[in-house]
Each structure stands twice: as C-alpha cells, then as structure tokens.
Scaffold this motif. Structure first.
Motif, PDB file in Angstrom:
ATOM      1  N   ILE A 129       0.841  -1.200   0.000  1.00 31.01           N
ATOM      2  CA  ILE A 129       0.000   0.000   0.000  1.00 31.01           C
ATOM      3  C   ILE A 129       0.873   1.246   0.000  1.00 31.01           C
ATOM      4  O   ILE A 129       0.632   2.186  -0.767  1.00 31.01           O
ATOM      5  CB  ILE A 129      -0.955  -0.005   1.208  1.00 31.01           C
ATOM      6  CG1 ILE A 129      -2.031  -1.075   1.020  1.00 31.01           C
ATOM      7  CG2 ILE A 129      -1.593   1.367   1.416  1.00 31.01           C
ATOM      8  CD1 ILE A 129      -2.906  -1.298   2.219  1.00 31.01           C
ATOM      9  N   GLU A 130       1.889   1.270   0.849  1.00 25.98           N
ATOM     10  CA  GLU A 130       2.775   2.431   0.897  1.00 25.98           C
ATOM     11  C   GLU A 130       3.539   2.615  -0.404  1.00 25.98           C
ATOM     12  O   GLU A 130       3.791   3.737  -0.828  1.00 25.98           O
ATOM     13  CB  GLU A 130       3.720   2.317   2.079  1.00 25.98           C
ATOM     14  CG  GLU A 130       3.016   2.549   3.398  1.00 25.98           C
ATOM     15  CD  GLU A 130       3.950   2.511   4.589  1.00 25.98           C
ATOM     16  OE1 GLU A 130       5.175   2.425   4.403  1.00 25.98           O
ATOM     17  OE2 GLU A 130       3.441   2.578   5.719  1.00 25.98           O
ATOM     18  N   ALA A 131       3.885   1.515  -1.069  1.00 24.79           N
ATOM     19  CA  ALA A 131       4.587   1.617  -2.353  1.00 24.79           C
ATOM     20  C   ALA A 131       3.664   2.171  -3.438  1.00 24.79           C
ATOM     21  O   ALA A 131       4.096   2.958  -4.284  1.00 24.79           O
ATOM     22  CB  ALA A 131       5.124   0.251  -2.763  1.00 24.79           C
ATOM     23  N   GLU A 132       2.389   1.794  -3.402  1.00 29.94           N
ATOM     24  CA  GLU A 132       1.438   2.264  -4.412  1.00 29.94           C
ATOM     25  C   GLU A 132       1.009   3.706  -4.165  1.00 29.94           C
ATOM     26  O   GLU A 132       0.933   4.508  -5.077  1.00 29.94           O
ATOM     27  CB  GLU A 132       0.200   1.360  -4.439  1.00 29.94           C
ATOM     28  CG  GLU A 132       0.462  -0.016  -4.988  1.00 29.94           C
ATOM     29  CD  GLU A 132       0.850  -0.014  -6.447  1.00 29.94           C
ATOM     30  OE1 GLU A 132       0.305   0.810  -7.215  1.00 29.94           O
ATOM     31  OE2 GLU A 132       1.712  -0.823  -6.821  1.00 29.94           O
ATOM     32  N   ILE A 133       0.708   4.026  -2.927  1.00 32.95           N
ATOM     33  CA  ILE A 133       0.221   5.359  -2.595  1.00 32.95           C
ATOM     34  C   ILE A 133       1.382   6.326  -2.440  1.00 32.95           C
ATOM     35  O   ILE A 133       1.299   7.491  -2.817  1.00 32.95           O
ATOM     36  CB  ILE A 133      -0.642   5.319  -1.316  1.00 32.95           C
ATOM     37  CG1 ILE A 133      -1.863   4.441  -1.549  1.00 32.95           C
ATOM     38  CG2 ILE A 133      -1.061   6.708  -0.902  1.00 32.95           C
ATOM     39  CD1 ILE A 133      -2.698   4.212  -0.325  1.00 32.95           C
ATOM     40  N   GLY A 134       2.463   5.820  -1.864  1.00 36.25           N
ATOM     41  CA  GLY A 134       3.685   6.601  -1.745  1.00 36.25           C
ATOM     42  C   GLY A 134       3.547   7.873  -0.954  1.00 36.25           C
ATOM     43  O   GLY A 134       3.091   7.876   0.183  1.00 36.25           O
ATOM     44  N   ARG A 135       3.940   8.952  -1.571  1.00 41.70           N
ATOM     45  CA  ARG A 135       4.018  10.236  -0.897  1.00 41.70           C
ATOM     46  C   ARG A 135       2.648  10.752  -0.469  1.00 41.70           C
ATOM     47  O   ARG A 135       2.526  11.474   0.520  1.00 41.70           O
ATOM     48  CB  ARG A 135       4.685  11.227  -1.835  1.00 41.70           C
ATOM     49  CG  ARG A 135       5.062  12.495  -1.174  1.00 41.70           C
ATOM     50  CD  ARG A 135       5.938  13.334  -2.059  1.00 41.70           C
ATOM     51  NE  ARG A 135       6.185  14.604  -1.400  1.00 41.70           N
ATOM     52  CZ  ARG A 135       6.697  15.640  -1.981  1.00 41.70           C
ATOM     53  NH1 ARG A 135       7.059  15.567  -3.232  1.00 41.70           N
ATOM     54  NH2 ARG A 135       6.883  16.750  -1.331  1.00 41.70           N
ATOM     55  N   ASP A 136       1.610  10.399  -1.193  1.00 41.86           N
ATOM     56  CA  ASP A 136       0.272  10.865  -0.840  1.00 41.86           C
ATOM     57  C   ASP A 136      -0.150  10.399   0.544  1.00 41.86           C
ATOM     58  O   ASP A 136      -0.902  11.087   1.238  1.00 41.86           O
ATOM     59  CB  ASP A 136      -0.755  10.383  -1.871  1.00 41.86           C
ATOM     60  CG  ASP A 136      -0.574  11.055  -3.217  1.00 41.86           C
ATOM     61  OD1 ASP A 136       0.048  12.131  -3.266  1.00 41.86           O
ATOM     62  OD2 ASP A 136      -1.044  10.499  -4.226  1.00 41.86           O
ATOM     63  N   LEU A 137       0.332   9.238   0.960  1.00 39.64           N
ATOM     64  CA  LEU A 137      -0.016   8.720   2.270  1.00 39.64           C
ATOM     65  C   LEU A 137       0.468   9.657   3.373  1.00 39.64           C
ATOM     66  O   LEU A 137      -0.231   9.868   4.365  1.00 39.64           O
ATOM     67  CB  LEU A 137       0.578   7.322   2.455  1.00 39.64           C
ATOM     68  CG  LEU A 137       0.159   6.561   3.704  1.00 39.64           C
ATOM     69  CD1 LEU A 137      -1.350   6.419   3.767  1.00 39.64           C
ATOM     70  CD2 LEU A 137       0.819   5.193   3.723  1.00 39.64           C
TER      71      LEU A 137
END
Length: 56
Positions: free
Chosen positions: A18-26
């Motif tokens: 999830i963190e890899a897909e959403i990245g900075r937006d998270l």
C-alpha cells in the motif's frame, strides 16, 4: 472467497505494498488528518468553554 483471500494476507507485506502504491500521498493524508483533528479538537474545546462560561 474474499474472506479467505484476506485472511491469507500478511499484514506487513500488505502495508508495504500500500505504501509503495500510494507513496508520498499517504504522508499528506496523515498530516492533513492530524491538522484537521487538531483544529476540530480546539474548536470543540473552545465551544465547551464558551458554553460553560455563559451558562453560569
């Protein structure tokens, strides 16, 4: 079927994906949530104090 698939997920691996897909937006979601929550808390506290002050 969906329940069985979800039960088989590894929480650490899912979090990483999830963190890899959403990245900075998270990070923006976390910061905005903190700011909005803080502002809401301050407003609720101020409202409570105002009601208590004028009720006396």
């Amino acid at each position: 079927m969906i329940t069985e698939v979800v039960k088989g997920w590894d929480a650490t691996e899912v979090s990483r994906k999830i963190e890899a897909e959403i990245g900075r937006d998270l990070q923006f979601v976390r910061v905005n949530g903190t700011l909005v929550g803080g502002i809401a808390g301050v407003l609720l506290h101020a409202g409570t104090l105002a009601v208590a002050h004028y009720a006396i």
